[in-house]
Scaffold this motif. Structure first.
Motif, mmCIF file in Angstrom:
data_model
loop_
_atom_site.group_PDB
_atom_site.id
_atom_site.type_symbol
_atom_site.label_atom_id
_atom_site.label_comp_id
_atom_site.label_asym_id
_atom_site.label_seq_id
_atom_site.Cartn_x
_atom_site.Cartn_y
_atom_site.Cartn_z
ATOM 1 N N CYS A 52 0.811 -1.217 0.000
ATOM 2 C CA CYS A 52 0.000 0.000 0.000
ATOM 3 C C CYS A 52 0.848 1.272 0.000
ATOM 4 C CB CYS A 52 -0.927 0.003 1.221
ATOM 5 S SG CYS A 52 -2.009 -1.429 1.344
ATOM 6 N N ARG A 53 2.143 1.131 -0.263
ATOM 7 C CA ARG A 53 3.023 2.291 -0.117
ATOM 8 C C ARG A 53 2.737 3.385 -1.135
ATOM 9 N NH1 ARG A 53 5.829 -1.524 -2.960
ATOM 10 N NH2 ARG A 53 7.115 -0.835 -4.736
ATOM 11 N N ALA A 54 2.081 3.052 -2.228
ATOM 12 C CA ALA A 54 1.777 4.072 -3.235
ATOM 13 C C ALA A 54 0.760 5.086 -2.722
ATOM 14 C CB ALA A 54 1.262 3.416 -4.517
ATOM 15 N N ARG A 55 -0.020 4.684 -1.730
ATOM 16 C CA ARG A 55 -1.017 5.589 -1.139
ATOM 17 C C ARG A 55 -0.795 5.662 0.373
ATOM 18 N NH1 ARG A 55 -5.073 6.843 -4.694
ATOM 19 N NH2 ARG A 55 -5.166 5.610 -6.612
ATOM 20 N N PRO A 56 0.261 6.321 0.807
ATOM 21 C CA PRO A 56 0.632 6.291 2.230
ATOM 22 C C PRO A 56 -0.413 6.893 3.155
ATOM 23 C CG PRO A 56 1.938 7.919 1.042
ATOM 24 C CD PRO A 56 1.201 7.130 0.015
ATOM 25 N N ILE A 57 -1.045 7.978 2.735
ATOM 26 C CA ILE A 57 -2.037 8.610 3.611
ATOM 27 C C ILE A 57 -3.264 7.712 3.754
ATOM 28 C CG2 ILE A 57 -3.484 10.632 3.977
ATOM 29 C CD1 ILE A 57 -0.453 11.081 4.221
ATOM 30 N N LEU A 58 -3.686 7.098 2.653
ATOM 31 C CA LEU A 58 -4.812 6.164 2.715
ATOM 32 C C LEU A 58 -4.465 4.972 3.611
ATOM 33 C CD1 LEU A 58 -7.626 5.341 1.749
ATOM 34 C CD2 LEU A 58 -6.545 4.250 -0.238
ATOM 35 N N LEU A 59 -3.239 4.465 3.483
ATOM 36 C CA LEU A 59 -2.790 3.363 4.321
ATOM 37 C C LEU A 59 -2.862 3.735 5.799
ATOM 38 C CD1 LEU A 59 -1.195 0.679 4.937
ATOM 39 C CD2 LEU A 59 0.895 2.043 4.590
ATOM 40 N N LEU A 60 -2.309 4.893 6.141
ATOM 41 C CA LEU A 60 -2.284 5.319 7.537
ATOM 42 C C LEU A 60 -3.701 5.542 8.068
ATOM 43 C CD1 LEU A 60 -0.189 5.884 9.702
ATOM 44 C CD2 LEU A 60 -0.186 8.281 9.006
ATOM 45 N N THR A 61 -4.570 6.103 7.240
ATOM 46 C CA THR A 61 -5.960 6.337 7.658
ATOM 47 C C THR A 61 -6.682 5.020 7.906
ATOM 48 O OG1 THR A 61 -6.031 8.385 6.372
ATOM 49 C CG2 THR A 61 -8.141 7.404 7.008
ATOM 50 N N ALA A 62 -6.502 4.064 6.988
ATOM 51 C CA ALA A 62 -7.168 2.770 7.131
ATOM 52 C C ALA A 62 -6.706 2.040 8.386
ATOM 53 C CB ALA A 62 -6.919 1.909 5.891
ATOM 54 N N TYR A 88 -7.170 0.520 14.211
ATOM 55 C CA TYR A 88 -6.736 0.740 15.592
ATOM 56 C C TYR A 88 -7.920 1.136 16.467
ATOM 57 C CZ TYR A 88 -4.581 3.248 19.516
ATOM 58 O OH TYR A 88 -4.245 3.708 20.767
ATOM 59 N N LEU A 89 -8.759 2.035 15.991
ATOM 60 C CA LEU A 89 -9.924 2.457 16.764
ATOM 61 C C LEU A 89 -10.906 1.307 16.963
ATOM 62 C CD1 LEU A 89 -10.669 5.983 15.213
ATOM 63 C CD2 LEU A 89 -9.495 5.467 17.363
ATOM 64 N N ALA A 90 -11.019 0.438 15.951
ATOM 65 C CA ALA A 90 -11.977 -0.665 16.028
ATOM 66 C C ALA A 90 -11.430 -1.869 16.777
ATOM 67 C CB ALA A 90 -12.383 -1.091 14.613
ATOM 68 N N SER A 91 -10.131 -1.870 17.087
ATOM 69 C CA SER A 91 -9.484 -3.047 17.670
ATOM 70 C C SER A 91 -10.191 -3.596 18.909
ATOM 71 C CB SER A 91 -8.024 -2.734 17.995
ATOM 72 O OG SER A 91 -7.388 -3.834 18.598
ATOM 73 N N PRO A 92 -10.546 -2.788 19.918
ATOM 74 C CA PRO A 92 -11.192 -3.349 21.110
ATOM 75 C C PRO A 92 -12.509 -4.053 20.794
ATOM 76 C CG PRO A 92 -10.478 -1.095 21.518
ATOM 77 C CD PRO A 92 -10.348 -1.331 20.055
#
Length: 366
Positions: free
Chosen positions: A140-150, A155-159
């Motif tokens: 996913c390195r071609a879209r770094p911001i999308l990767l980080l957002t996803a 992370y928020l959904a983890s619990p």
């Protein structure tokens, strides 16, 4: 970048401290003999928001250049060598750790250890998570911001994801542990990659004011994230703030301390051997736990306060020194197969010595 080595050295020391001060503290300072054991445990638990995120941020930062290299050049050191070490050392742990955890059922403990290994619930789960995070980030390195957002949304959904898996039954307890680790920490590896340039520029200057402010902020944030009874959604946000401020504090302090020659050299020695320390120290702790249990069986009174205060730092030091000694012996014997695939080694074909081959394997190899 001496501050990077120092940050890695601090992070591996925190890992050893956690394993000794949380899972092992009942053997080292049992409540019947000690009054400080619970305080050591609490102190280590408060560092949960910092410990593994710091590892992954630094790992992602140092993986930035490798992520764009041809697959043939990075597949072995970044994926297959680490998976080999994960399987090998998980088997070694499963074969030996029954003495500590299940002295009456060694075979069942080994079978359980192998099942845990598959679902990232092994003590060495970090070694297996690195290749997974590397592959996800590479794809996913071609879209770094999308990767980080996803990954931030994950992370928020983890619990909630982990809770849903646990509710399926007790047999899903260990898979839920593995799911928590993957969903909670992937974002930090990606953040290290996406922000690698900014992090390196940040390390180029000493920033004592930021170091002080970040430290002051992270202490109450870590306390609330770990000790307060928060709703899952609130806990995610507080833990996020605790992680960001504590990682920033450690990086800032590492830059300041890295300017000191003695500290810099010490950080280089430990920071360049984090993989070996990570692999060896759990086995050392297992031996120490068994020994201390037998010592306390014949105990007659409380432990002197000075011993209580010095015992855990001494155990951490012993684990690190034995791990470094193990690496020195492995280098001398040419036992690089302990840390990388034992066949078709590019290093051997290129004339690189086993010592050089082993020494480049860090938790965040270049």
């Amino acid at each position: 970048m001496s501050w990077v080595d120092l940050a890695r050295a601090l992070s591996i020391i925190l890992v050893v401290s956690y394993h000794a001060g949380v899972s092992g503290i009942g053997a080292f300072l049992p409540s019947d003999f000690s009054v400080t054991g619970s305080y050591w445990k609490t102190a280590n638990l408060l560092l949960v928001p910092l410990r593994m995120p710091l590892f992954f941020v630094v790992s992602g930062m140092l993986a930035a250049s490798a992520l764009s290299r041809p697959w043939r050049a990075v597949s072995r050191p970044r994926v297959f060598d680490l998976l080999w070490a994960y399987v090998l050392w998980s088997v070694v742990f499963g074969v030996t750790a029954w003495v500590r955890y299940a002295p009456e059922e060694p075979w069942e403990y080994f079978r359980s250890s192998m099942r845990n290994m598959v679902v990232f619930a092994s003590p060495y789960w970090f070694i297996a998570a690195l290749p997974v995070f590397f592959l996800v980030t590479r794809w996913c390195r071609a879209r770094p911001i999308l990767l980080l957002t996803a990954l931030f949304l994950v992370y928020l959904a983890s619990p909630f994801l982990v809770s849903a898996l646990r509710e399926l039954g007790p047999e899903f307890s260990k898979p839920a542990t593995g799911l928590r680790r993957l969903t909670e920490f992937a974002v930090w590896f990606a953040a290290g990659y996406v922000l690698s340039g900014k992090i390196k520029r940040f390390g180029g200057r000493r920033r004592p004011l930021i170091a002080v402010l970040a430290t002051v902020i992270c202490i109450p944030m870590c306390w609330f994230a770990v000790m307060a009874d928060l709703e899952p959604g609130t806990e995610r946000i507080i833990k996020l703030l605790a992680t960001c401020s504590s990682v920033l504090a450690v990086l800032s302090v590492s830059v300041l301390l890295g300017a000191l020659p003695t500290i810099s050299r010490l950080g280089r020695v430990i920071g360049s051997r984090t993989l070996v320390i990570y692999l060896v120290h759990p086995l050392v702790l297992n031996v120490l736990v068994v020994v201390f249990r037998r010592v306390y069986e014949h105990g007659t009174g409380p432990v002197p306060l000075v011993v209580e205060l010095l015992l855990l730092p001494t155990i951490i030091l012993v684990c690190v020194l034995i791990s470094l000694g193990f690496k020195a012996v492995a280098d001398r014997l040419g036992a690089d197969w302990l840390f990388q695939l034992p066949w078709a080694s590019r290093e051997k074909s290129a004339g690189v010595t086993p010592s050089a081959a082993v020494s480049r394997y860090r938790l965040s190899p270049e």
